[in-house]
Design an enzyme around this catalytic site. Sequence first.
Site, PDB file in Angstrom:
ATOM      1  N   TYR A 156       0.845  -1.207   0.000  1.00  0.00           N
ATOM      2  CA  TYR A 156       0.000   0.000   0.000  1.00  0.00           C
ATOM      3  C   TYR A 156       0.879   1.256   0.000  1.00  0.00           C
ATOM      4  O   TYR A 156       0.525   2.280  -0.565  1.00  0.00           O
ATOM      5  CB  TYR A 156      -0.949  -0.021   1.204  1.00  0.00           C
ATOM      6  CG  TYR A 156      -2.195   0.817   1.013  1.00  0.00           C
ATOM      7  CD1 TYR A 156      -3.009   0.653  -0.098  1.00  0.00           C
ATOM      8  CD2 TYR A 156      -2.559   1.785   1.950  1.00  0.00           C
ATOM      9  CE1 TYR A 156      -4.152   1.428  -0.277  1.00  0.00           C
ATOM     10  CE2 TYR A 156      -3.701   2.552   1.781  1.00  0.00           C
ATOM     11  CZ  TYR A 156      -4.489   2.372   0.670  1.00  0.00           C
ATOM     12  OH  TYR A 156      -5.616   3.142   0.505  1.00  0.00           O
ATOM     13  N   LYS A 163      -3.115   8.604   2.361  1.00  0.00           N
ATOM     14  CA  LYS A 163      -4.346   8.560   3.169  1.00  0.00           C
ATOM     15  C   LYS A 163      -4.129   9.222   4.536  1.00  0.00           C
ATOM     16  O   LYS A 163      -5.036   9.869   5.071  1.00  0.00           O
ATOM     17  CB  LYS A 163      -4.816   7.109   3.353  1.00  0.00           C
ATOM     18  CG  LYS A 163      -5.338   6.455   2.073  1.00  0.00           C
ATOM     19  CD  LYS A 163      -6.434   7.264   1.404  1.00  0.00           C
ATOM     20  CE  LYS A 163      -7.072   6.541   0.230  1.00  0.00           C
ATOM     21  NZ  LYS A 163      -7.865   7.471  -0.605  1.00  0.00           N
TER      22      LYS A 163
END
Length: 262
Positions: A156, A163
């Site tokens: 990720y 994020k």
Amino acid sequence: MLMKSKKVLVVGVANESSIAWAIAQALLREGAQVALTYQNERLKGRVEALANSVTPNLPIHEMDATNSDSVAAVFAKLGENWGSLDGLVHSIAFAEKNDLTPGLVKTPLAGWNTSLHVSAYTLLELIRGAMPLFEKAGGGSVITLSYDTTKVYPNYNMMGIAKTTLEAAMRYAAFDGGRRNVRVNAVSAGPIKTLAARGISGFSKMYEEAARKSPLGRNVTTEEVGNAGMFLLSPLSSGITGQVLYVDAGQVIMGAPASEDA
Ligand SMILES: NC(=O)c1ccc[n+]([C@@H]2O[C@H](COP(=O)([O-])OP(=O)(O)OC[C@H]3O[C@@H](n4cnc5c(N)ncnc54)[C@H](O)[C@@H]3O)[C@@H](O)[C@H]2O)c1
């Protein structure tokens, strides 16, 4: 009809699996007027077809959220057509494939900048564009889409950084907008099979593990995320701002997978 007479711009529909599309559907179901954007010519036909499948004459505009002129043009059009705005959905993200593979410390500056620009800075760009129209409505509600920033997920990488930045930006924007009755929140969704998710290598494993780990023993549906997003855009959530609402079947609370016999 929780959203009756509310006007909402939804940014981030690519196809029928998009989280933004589920939010748009929940908004329409609750009586909102919805306008959609598509990122570029390549996605136009698909987004138009989706819009036409639910309601005729749904406004659709092209918008590259990293291009200030493109963003300004859409808000100018909404100003002409609607005069004011009550809600904004920011459901966009992007990172170069190489910057999602293991080895975060190897990330080149260009990759870092691209991920943060598309996935986090655009939230501020869109709120800036929406603010004059929110003021005409006497306030507004903004939501963005996040993914569990409390843990590390292999593959990720840059998106995890984006994020985390996005959630911080969301909180500061909530402070900025608060006195003008503009609320800003994030929905932190569990993994969902979408176009963006397909860009993460090993996503299928991430998806299976999330279901196994979560208290509900499954993953969430886009519809569930759409309903939660609609709630944060609706007057029912009028006292909530600067928050991350987890819609992940409880995955985030677990330190280890639930045992089979639990
Ligand atoms: N799918 C998941 O598992 C999951 C989980 C949590 C959060 N999210 C987040 O939800 C949001 C929506 O993603 P999705 O999963 O629905 O995938 P998706 O591929 O359907 O949506 C991503 C959207 O971002 C848009 N986009 C990218 N760059 C853009 C730009 N420069 N200008 C305008 N639009 C741009 C794409 O056109 C697309 O519509 C993203 O922020 C994503 O990180 C997804």
